[in-house]
Design an enzyme around this catalytic site. Structure first.
Site, mmCIF file in Angstrom:
data_model
loop_
_atom_site.group_PDB
_atom_site.id
_atom_site.type_symbol
_atom_site.label_atom_id
_atom_site.label_comp_id
_atom_site.label_asym_id
_atom_site.label_seq_id
_atom_site.Cartn_x
_atom_site.Cartn_y
_atom_site.Cartn_z
ATOM 1 N N PHE A 131 4.777 -3.425 4.214
ATOM 2 C CA PHE A 131 3.441 -3.304 4.801
ATOM 3 C C PHE A 131 2.531 -2.618 3.766
ATOM 4 O O PHE A 131 2.893 -1.577 3.216
ATOM 5 C CB PHE A 131 3.530 -2.473 6.076
ATOM 6 N N ASP A 203 10.711 3.535 7.076
ATOM 7 C CA ASP A 203 9.582 3.346 7.976
ATOM 8 C C ASP A 203 10.086 2.543 9.178
ATOM 9 O O ASP A 203 10.580 1.423 9.016
ATOM 10 C CB ASP A 203 8.443 2.608 7.255
ATOM 11 N N TYR A 228 2.280 3.176 18.647
ATOM 12 C CA TYR A 228 1.385 2.253 19.367
ATOM 13 C C TYR A 228 1.904 0.822 19.396
ATOM 14 O O TYR A 228 1.277 -0.046 19.985
ATOM 15 C CB TYR A 228 -0.043 2.300 18.815
ATOM 16 N N LYS A 229 3.038 0.578 18.741
ATOM 17 C CA LYS A 229 3.613 -0.772 18.764
ATOM 18 C C LYS A 229 4.591 -0.859 19.934
ATOM 19 O O LYS A 229 4.183 -0.842 21.085
ATOM 20 C CB LYS A 229 4.236 -1.070 17.405
ATOM 21 N N ARG A 377 2.785 -14.846 14.122
ATOM 22 C CA ARG A 377 3.745 -13.807 14.476
ATOM 23 C C ARG A 377 3.803 -13.666 15.989
ATOM 24 O O ARG A 377 2.776 -13.545 16.645
ATOM 25 C CB ARG A 377 3.230 -12.502 13.861
HETATM 26 C C1 LIG Z 1 1.922 -0.752 11.634
HETATM 27 C C2 LIG Z 1 2.455 -0.192 10.372
HETATM 28 C C3 LIG Z 1 1.818 0.882 9.753
HETATM 29 C C4 LIG Z 1 0.548 1.433 10.327
HETATM 30 O O1 LIG Z 1 0.128 2.577 9.682
HETATM 31 P P1 LIG Z 1 -1.108 3.370 10.277
HETATM 32 O O2 LIG Z 1 -1.200 4.556 9.436
HETATM 33 O O3 LIG Z 1 -0.807 3.650 11.718
HETATM 34 O O4 LIG Z 1 -2.306 2.489 10.201
HETATM 35 C C5 LIG Z 1 2.398 1.400 8.615
HETATM 36 N N1 LIG Z 1 3.531 0.880 8.107
HETATM 37 C C6 LIG Z 1 4.154 -0.159 8.678
HETATM 38 C C7 LIG Z 1 5.403 -0.701 8.084
HETATM 39 C C8 LIG Z 1 3.625 -0.733 9.818
HETATM 40 O O5 LIG Z 1 4.227 -1.778 10.386
#
Ligand SMILES: *Cc1c(COP(=O)(O)O)cnc(C)c1O
Length: 416
Positions: A131, A203, A228-229, A377
């Site tokens: 990401f 992560d 939040y996911k 997705r």
């Molecule tokens: C959703 C996601 C994020 C989101 O990071 P934020 O700081 O909340 O915007 C970070 N890393 C991964 C791998 C994600 O899937």
């Protein structure tokens, strides 16, 4: 051949099916984007009302003590810990995933720098397909350190063994890839990093609440993730960071704000880190949003991770089977691993007009999302997705593709 009746039958036998009633989902929507923004637990509305009207409105500043606001990051961390194989006092819910990653990376580099046998290591290994914010945060940190630290990007998981050599301080990986749904073998990968003298930061953004995670058993060093996911904490809800007890004394992070201080209200002029997980905190939290995280965790506690995983694999298997059988004439490419052990809780298909097809799906109530390049997705959340939802979603997809009922000139929204 699977039919819609088979799906309805499976729903009647699904032990998790009653939990759907704890979520507020609009009629006519099949929500396949819980991997990006989890649906709202019904309880969140009353909780928000209580925080705003009573705790803030009536009790005012007293609520830092009387409503437990000050302890909330730690209390929620303890509720979340069992979902990821963490122990009491090892998790706080706080800040964003990006910010927590910065703390974790900086602390891990410091741990290595203070180890005489590893002090010269300057490389962070991650993957190009990670990401972007994970890569960006590591780039920001290495550039700011300006001491020869550098990022090494691999192009696929099988390049990892060769990439983790004696220069590597740290391996930073996302357990389940946001785009493909590929899931790393956490135990084997952590061992690979350790055998080469590196630490490993995971992560769990697409893992927490979605797939079983056992950070202690699998030898992780540090971890961060989203609420939040799959944890249904609400838009922009604070993230989490896990620091195992064995690393806490050496965990020094540079965002040394007063919430991480040993005695925040002593108002001392020098920073003295708190013992324990509180040292991972920085400053005052967004309490309204933080409080709602508990509602999602409350629903999760009513199901076992084993039951969630079993249904997640059944839903994703069903989706793959139906798409491949019923949309066989269309140029769809499965990018998510078929192998269960390598799959998260989403399924991604490429289509040359992926963005347009996804917009057409959303217009007809099937909400997934789109990620470059050409990837549609679909996230599957066992707490509120039914087998009949999967059937209906595929039928709508088939209809859109058969009739070419999508607009290839559709203008891109800011968020895809
Ligand atoms: C959703 C996601 C994020 C989101 O990071 P934020 O700081 O909340 O915007 C970070 N890393 C991964 C791998 C994600 O899937």
């Amino acid at each position: 051949m699977t039919t819609r009746n088979h799906c309805l039958e499976r729903d009647t036998q699904d032990p998790l099916a009653p939990l759907r009633d704890q979520f507020d989902l609009p009629d006519g929507v099949i929500y396949l984007d819980g991997n990006s923004l989890g649906a709202r637990p019904k309880a969140a509305l009353a909780r928000a009302q209580r925080v705003i009207a009573e705790e803030w409105g009536r009790d005012l500043i007293r609520s830092w003590n009387t409503a437990g606001w000050f302890e909330l990051p730690k209390r929620l961390g303890n509720l979340l810990a069992p979902l990821i194989g963490g122990a009491d006092g090892e998790v706080v819910v706080t800040d964003t995933t990006s910010v927590n990653l910065f703390k974790a990376l900086a602390a891990a580099l410091m741990m290595q720098a203070h180890d005489p046998e590893r002090a010269g290591r300057r490389v962070i290994v991650t993957e190009r397909a990670n990401f972007p914010t994970d890569i960006y945060m590591a780039q920001g940190l290495t550039a700011w350190l300006d001491r020869g630290y550098a990022l090494r990007l691999i192009d696929s998981p099988d390049q990892l063994p060769a990439a983790v050599d004696a220069d590597v301080a740290l391996v930073m990986l996302t357990h389940v890839n946001y785009r493909t749904g590929y899931q790393y073998d956490m135990k084997a990968t952590s061992a690979l990093a350790h055998d080469a003298g590196a630490l490993i930061v995971w992560d769990l953004a697409h893992s927490a609440g979605a797939v079983p995670v056992d950070l202690h058993a699998d030898g992780a060093d540090l971890a961060v993730g989203c609420t939040y996911k799959y944890l249904n904490g609400g838009p922009g809800a604070p993230a989490f960071i896990w620091v195992p007890r064995k690393h806490q004394p050496r965990f020094q992070q540079p965002l040394s704000g007063w919430w991480g201080h040993a005695a925040p209200f002593a108002m001392a002029p020098d920073f003295q880190p708190a013992d324990g997980i509180a040292r991972a905190l920085c400053g005052t939290q967004s309490i309204v949003s933080l409080a709602l995280v508990e509602c999602g965790l409350d629903v999760h506690r009513q199901a076992s991770m084993a039951a969630i995983r079993a249904k997640s694999l059944a839903l994703t298997d069903l989706f793959i089977e139906l798409v491949e059988a019923r949309c066989a004439d269309h140029p769809l490419g499965l990018v998510t691993p078929r192998e269960h052990a390598r799959r998260g809780s989403q399924v991604s298909f490429t289509h040359p007009h992926g963005y347009a097809v996804m917009q057409a799906l959303i217009a007809r109530g099937v909400i997934g999302d789109y990620r470059e390049p050409a990837i549609m997705r679909f996230g599957f959340t066992p707490l509120y997705t039914s087998y009949a939802d999967v059937w209906d979603a595929v039928e709508i997809l088939r209809d859109i593709l058969d009739r070419k009922d999508y607009n290839v000139d559709a203008k891109r929204d800011a968020v895809t």
